[in-house]
Enzyme design. Sequence first.
Site, PDB file in Angstrom:
ATOM      1  N   GLY A  13     -62.876 -25.956  34.279  1.00 28.79           N
ATOM      2  CA  GLY A  13     -61.477 -25.580  34.020  1.00 28.79           C
ATOM      3  C   GLY A  13     -61.033 -24.446  34.920  1.00 28.79           C
ATOM      4  O   GLY A  13     -60.197 -23.616  34.553  1.00 28.79           O
ATOM      5  N   LEU A  15     -59.164 -24.228  37.462  1.00 28.11           N
ATOM      6  CA  LEU A  15     -57.801 -24.141  38.005  1.00 28.11           C
ATOM      7  C   LEU A  15     -56.797 -23.677  36.960  1.00 28.11           C
ATOM      8  O   LEU A  15     -55.601 -23.624  37.210  1.00 28.11           O
ATOM      9  CB  LEU A  15     -57.375 -25.511  38.569  1.00 28.11           C
ATOM     10  CG  LEU A  15     -58.344 -26.120  39.605  1.00 28.11           C
ATOM     11  CD1 LEU A  15     -57.724 -27.346  40.268  1.00 28.11           C
ATOM     12  CD2 LEU A  15     -58.750 -25.108  40.671  1.00 28.11           C
ATOM     13  N   GLY A  16     -57.280 -23.315  35.769  1.00 30.21           N
ATOM     14  CA  GLY A  16     -56.384 -22.888  34.694  1.00 30.21           C
ATOM     15  C   GLY A  16     -56.067 -21.404  34.747  1.00 30.21           C
ATOM     16  O   GLY A  16     -56.410 -20.692  35.702  1.00 30.21           O
ATOM     17  N   GLN A  17     -55.424 -20.937  33.671  1.00 28.50           N
ATOM     18  CA  GLN A  17     -54.935 -19.546  33.644  1.00 28.50           C
ATOM     19  C   GLN A  17     -56.081 -18.550  33.789  1.00 28.50           C
ATOM     20  O   GLN A  17     -55.999 -17.602  34.570  1.00 28.50           O
ATOM     21  CB  GLN A  17     -54.176 -19.282  32.330  1.00 28.50           C
ATOM     22  CG  GLN A  17     -53.463 -17.937  32.322  1.00 28.50           C
ATOM     23  CD  GLN A  17     -52.968 -17.512  30.945  1.00 28.50           C
ATOM     24  OE1 GLN A  17     -53.240 -18.164  29.931  1.00 28.50           O
ATOM     25  NE2 GLN A  17     -52.249 -16.409  30.906  1.00 28.50           N
ATOM     26  N   ASP A  39     -62.816 -28.680  38.091  1.00 26.15           N
ATOM     27  CA  ASP A  39     -61.705 -28.987  37.178  1.00 26.15           C
ATOM     28  C   ASP A  39     -61.459 -30.490  37.264  1.00 26.15           C
ATOM     29  O   ASP A  39     -61.896 -31.146  38.218  1.00 26.15           O
ATOM     30  CB  ASP A  39     -60.433 -28.231  37.600  1.00 26.15           C
ATOM     31  CG  ASP A  39     -59.450 -28.044  36.448  1.00 26.15           C
ATOM     32  OD1 ASP A  39     -59.314 -26.902  35.951  1.00 26.15           O
ATOM     33  OD2 ASP A  39     -58.797 -29.043  36.061  1.00 26.15           O
ATOM     34  N   ARG A  41     -58.466 -31.615  37.520  1.00 27.37           N
ATOM     35  CA  ARG A  41     -57.283 -31.769  38.376  1.00 27.37           C
ATOM     36  C   ARG A  41     -57.662 -31.631  39.847  1.00 27.37           C
ATOM     37  O   ARG A  41     -58.633 -30.969  40.187  1.00 27.37           O
ATOM     38  CB  ARG A  41     -56.243 -30.692  38.046  1.00 27.37           C
ATOM     39  CG  ARG A  41     -55.571 -30.912  36.716  1.00 27.37           C
ATOM     40  CD  ARG A  41     -54.442 -29.935  36.515  1.00 27.37           C
ATOM     41  NE  ARG A  41     -54.898 -28.592  36.169  1.00 27.37           N
ATOM     42  CZ  ARG A  41     -54.133 -27.514  36.185  1.00 27.37           C
ATOM     43  NH1 ARG A  41     -52.874 -27.593  36.568  1.00 27.37           N
ATOM     44  NH2 ARG A  41     -54.619 -26.331  35.830  1.00 27.37           N
ATOM     45  N   TYR A 146     -56.616 -27.364  17.316  1.00 27.37           N
ATOM     46  CA  TYR A 146     -57.207 -26.495  18.338  1.00 27.37           C
ATOM     47  C   TYR A 146     -58.126 -25.451  17.687  1.00 27.37           C
ATOM     48  O   TYR A 146     -59.270 -25.254  18.110  1.00 27.37           O
ATOM     49  CB  TYR A 146     -56.076 -25.815  19.117  1.00 27.37           C
ATOM     50  CG  TYR A 146     -56.514 -24.728  20.058  1.00 27.37           C
ATOM     51  CD1 TYR A 146     -57.148 -25.024  21.264  1.00 27.37           C
ATOM     52  CD2 TYR A 146     -56.275 -23.380  19.753  1.00 27.37           C
ATOM     53  CE1 TYR A 146     -57.535 -24.013  22.134  1.00 27.37           C
ATOM     54  CE2 TYR A 146     -56.655 -22.362  20.618  1.00 27.37           C
ATOM     55  CZ  TYR A 146     -57.291 -22.692  21.799  1.00 27.37           C
ATOM     56  OH  TYR A 146     -57.671 -21.692  22.657  1.00 27.37           O
ATOM     57  N   LYS A 150     -62.269 -24.808  17.945  1.00 29.05           N
ATOM     58  CA  LYS A 150     -62.877 -23.528  18.356  1.00 29.05           C
ATOM     59  C   LYS A 150     -63.910 -23.064  17.325  1.00 29.05           C
ATOM     60  O   LYS A 150     -64.928 -22.478  17.685  1.00 29.05           O
ATOM     61  CB  LYS A 150     -61.791 -22.473  18.580  1.00 29.05           C
ATOM     62  CG  LYS A 150     -60.947 -22.741  19.815  1.00 29.05           C
ATOM     63  CD  LYS A 150     -61.789 -22.584  21.066  1.00 29.05           C
ATOM     64  CE  LYS A 150     -61.122 -23.076  22.311  1.00 29.05           C
ATOM     65  NZ  LYS A 150     -61.993 -22.999  23.494  1.00 29.05           N
TER      66      LYS A 150
END
Length: 320
Positions: A13, A15-17, A39, A41, A146, A150
């Site tokens: 992940g 390329l995420g925040q 990622d 993407r 979500y 978690k």
Amino acid sequence: MADTPGSRILVTGALGQIGTELTETLRERYGADAVVASDVRDLPDHPCVVGGPYRNLSVIDADAFDRVVVEEGIGTVYHLAAILSATGEKKPELCERINVGGTVTVLEAARKHSLRVYAPSSIAVFGPDAPKHAPQECTLNPTTTYGKTKVTGERLAMNYWKQYGVDVRGIRYPGLVSYKAPAGGGTTDYAVDIFHHALETGHYDCFVRGDTRLPMMYMADAIRATIALMDAPVEAIGTARGGYNISGCSFTATELAEAVGARVSGFTCDFLPDVRQKYADSWPDSVDDEAAQADWGWVAEYDLEAMCDAMIAGLQSSSI
Ligand code: NAD
Ligand code: SER
């Protein structure tokens, strides 16, 4: 039988925040070649793709994941690939498949290849019955899909540690505020979006009520916490290993709008709550982070004012 781990780092992940900034920080620390970004993407111009090794990889493809771990000589995984709360409530099945299925992929690879793992949790593990100043330990009854994924992630982390000795650690991140990469479909995104709208149009329609108070944190603090937790000796890590509470700053949406207004002349904000209000209302106002302080020395540096200064300076300098 577990094999010998490699020495490189894999970020899922990426390329995420969070991944955008964590990958950059890890590459500054260990060298670009030592950190493999990945990622699902394909963004060929993304700084994490341009700045070092990159693999297109879905965390729910366990065979491909295993192959990448072996081919790239991986020893540590920072597992950030996930579906966040707002998208997760729209697509609960996808959210479970990526968040729980992806974490199992990573933990199984960790068991086989003796990897260390960082797998973040969230303040979304708490439900409406938790105290508004949420303790490290209490009954976790999240109402969002979500949040449930978690809680499962934290339990998996503890099980893999106890059953297989996999050193997996996590933090219950508050809502994260940053300017280098867009926020990825969460409920706390208003605390990021407000800065973009303030500077671009001078106005923001905020999707939660003004009195909504949530635990938040500036990204520099979150990256520092992540590295500090992973640097801590294994003996220091206690029963919170699957998800340490960490406190940054806690403010209402009105307080945030006022702080932005004090820096952007003429800024106006309307509060037009949508479905995300319900998710925000189910989460605590703030968290107790005594365990993180005691176990690995956590102390936040950014309050609301410092965060707003950093966001505005960062956005202004990146638009030059
Ligand atoms: P993000 O949505 O910005 O990034 C997630 C990345 O995962 C995206 O780049 C996406 O393309 C990738 N991804 C999605 N499905 C994938 C798959 N099948 N395989 C590989 N990659 C896939 O999220 P983020 O804010 O960077 O969050 C990272 C982690 O931190 C998540 O576990 C999230 O739950 C947690 N977290 C974030 C916040 C926050 O405020 N940002 C707060 C609490 C916890
Ligand atoms: N910031 C995240 C979200 O809003 C919380 O984990 O989904």
